[in-house]
Design an enzyme around this catalytic site. Sequence first.
Site, PDB file in Angstrom:
ATOM      1  N   ASP A  80      20.858  47.663   3.630  1.00  0.00           N
ATOM      2  CA  ASP A  80      22.006  48.239   3.346  1.00  0.00           C
ATOM      3  C   ASP A  80      23.290  47.727   4.211  1.00  0.00           C
ATOM      4  OD1 ASP A  80      24.018  50.051   2.707  1.00  0.00           O
ATOM      5  OD2 ASP A  80      23.180  51.901   3.246  1.00  0.00           O
ATOM      6  N   HIS A  87      21.756  50.307  -0.466  1.00  0.00           N
ATOM      7  CA  HIS A  87      22.341  51.491  -0.210  1.00  0.00           C
ATOM      8  C   HIS A  87      21.916  52.584  -1.116  1.00  0.00           C
ATOM      9  CE1 HIS A  87      25.537  53.585   1.379  1.00  0.00           C
ATOM     10  NE2 HIS A  87      26.084  54.138   0.364  1.00  0.00           N
ATOM     11  N   SER A 110      24.872  58.753   1.380  1.00  0.00           N
ATOM     12  CA  SER A 110      26.225  58.170   1.478  1.00  0.00           C
ATOM     13  C   SER A 110      27.074  59.160   2.066  1.00  0.00           C
ATOM     14  CB  SER A 110      26.376  57.411   0.316  1.00  0.00           C
ATOM     15  OG  SER A 110      27.519  56.439   0.198  1.00  0.00           O
TER      16      SER A 110
END
Length: 539
Positions: free
Chosen positions: A406, A446, A192
């Site tokens: 995601d 994610h 991320s």
Amino acid sequence: MLGKFLFLQTILLWLSGIYATSFDFDSACDNITSQAASIANTTIFFSEVVPAGTNLSFDNPTCDATGVASFQVTLADMCRVALSVSTSDQSGIAMEAWLPRNWTGRFLSTGNGGLGGCIQYADMAYGAGLGFATVGANNGHNGSSGQPFFDHPEVLADYVFRSVHTNVLVGEEITKMFYGSPHRFSYYFGCSTGGRQGFKSVQDFPDDFDGVLVGSPGLNYNNLMSYFGRYFNILGTPDSPSFITADQWSNLIHENVLKQCDAIDGVADGIIEDPSLCDYKPEELICIPGSNSSDCLTATQAAAVRQVFSPMYDLRGNLMFPKLRPGGEDTVYVELIFTGGTPVSFTSDWFHYVVFDPSFDVTKLDLADYQHAEDLNPFNIATFKGDLSAFRSRNGKVMVYHGQADILGSPVETELYYNHVARTMGLPPTKMDDFMRFFRISGMSHCVTGDGAWQFGQNLLAVGGNLTAENLNPDRNALTALVRWVEEGIAPDTLLGTKYVNDTPELGVEFSRRHCRYPLRNTYDRTGDSTVPESWSCQ
Ligand SMILES: *[C@@H]1O[C@H](CO)[C@@H](O)[C@H](O)[C@H]1NC(C)=O
Ligand SMILES: *[C@@H]1O[C@H](CO)[C@@H](O)[C@H](O)[C@H]1NC(C)=O
Ligand SMILES: *[C@@H]1O[C@H](CO)[C@@H](O)[C@H](O)[C@H]1NC(C)=O
Ligand SMILES: *[C@@H]1O[C@H](CO)[C@@H](O)[C@H](O)[C@H]1NC(C)=O
Ligand SMILES: *[C@@H]1O[C@H](CO)[C@@H](O)[C@H](O)[C@H]1NC(C)=O
Ligand SMILES: *[C@@H]1O[C@H](CO)[C@@H](O)[C@H](O)[C@H]1NC(C)=O
Ligand SMILES: *[C@@H]1O[C@H](CO)[C@@H](O)[C@H](O)[C@H]1NC(C)=O
């Protein structure tokens, strides 16, 4: 004569290796406090020997409040060093180095998440548990708010690039002081924001790492913040006709997505193996006379869903951010980004504290504001440089993974970046394979979790917190696969992921699947057992 000299050198090197593993660890850990104080701009808080299995707790209320764990059980005997490093007269990072007794000669830097702001101790424990001298930093501020950026460009600079780079420079020096010899190989892993940080290093500090493992990278960052803001523009507040409830997303819409697209890959198993083949049509859900209104959408809502899954263009008609992939409508991120009834905190903080000021009404954000944010691009946080030739020519390796379900960071953005690098450097996929490999993880949300085979060693959670030889086997562990690629030249062709029953290893394996590297597509042979990897191949 020369031969004899080389022989002696070899013996000396070998002896120094023995010394490094048999030196007085406890005394070295005491000494590092005063030794490291000589590094420019550092203040050492403490150093202490911590045995494996210690449940460390971190007294940092700002970070505890963000959901970063406030405790961590250590997985190796180590020397823990905590310090701060000033990065300017108005900024600095808090960092730690976890130096394992069983050092492999490898160095590892970890990253951060969101707008944070907090050392990710689980990543540190994983790295130290694997024998890396591991460092982590707080990205220049504590907590998940962007408020510290306001009127403090130096703090923002730490967030954009300087925290990780400083962490590496200081961490490598501490490592060398502590063990009495420099590291042999340097690595990074993060997801991320941590993914963006890894690419920032590859792009602008190519000498920092030999190997980089990044997931769901927040590339094209300015527009990513705006893209989050756009969900509120499309969906609005709960009383808006285009608003869609969390229940509608996760039941009605997700089920409809699966109905339209799950079987494209030949198996109706709840996982859309390649959602780029799914041309989702939400209009199928529009209520017709006589239908039960809880099982259908209004035409306005269906149009909103279509917009959510469409790309974002600027006022000149240029692409700002690519579309989402369908498949993640049943994940926790729905409530974060779709149904909050207000722009998500990433976006409001970014516009309040970086782009405009706290008095700005973020519910009024429009395309002109998004365009302005893109043009601002502070410290080049976009992180979209396509020329990675410096990293490539020093023989660096980067492994990227992105969950195809995601919805927090679109996996399409990572494809765009991969293609951007390939085009900028003029390389076909076979040449990209020499230094950059991108794995599309079907059914993963994610960074972690999801309906797909999402456990492949990308972090501690993804090995169930359990450092068994099986979990660390480079054939099924992305981090040790990266080490093998860097040090032995054996490149990973696929990432073997596992889905445990209820995500609980004790309950056994539900299925496992090899995730292919882009642009190859995982293809089912349509006859074999779809739960075993052998029934699939990369084509
Ligand atoms: C630690 O410092 C003391 C005092 O300077 C020294 O005698 C000892 O050898 C050092 N230990 C290590 C492992 O460097
Ligand atoms: C570690 O300590 C925390 C409290 O600080 C506790 O909540 C947690 O259960 C402990 N974990 C283990 C594995 O002992
Ligand atoms: C260090 O490594 C040795 C050999 O690999 C192993 O037996 C031992 O348990 C390890 N010790 C720690 C504290 O991890
Ligand atoms: C120490 O920090 C100052 C800024 O506060 C910087 O100019 C200087 O280069 C730093 N020194 C080192 C060795 O990093
Ligand atoms: C941030 O947290 C670190 C501990 O991780 C602490 O030493 C530091 O003082 C904190 N900084 C601020 C500004 O609160
Ligand atoms: C409409 O659907 C809901 C939920 O599926 C159900 O509880 C309700 O009874 C249905 N209403 C009618 C009139 O069928
Ligand atoms: C770790 O894995 C081993 C071997 O599969 C198993 O026996 C053990 O229970 C696991 N430990 C944890 C904490 O899951």
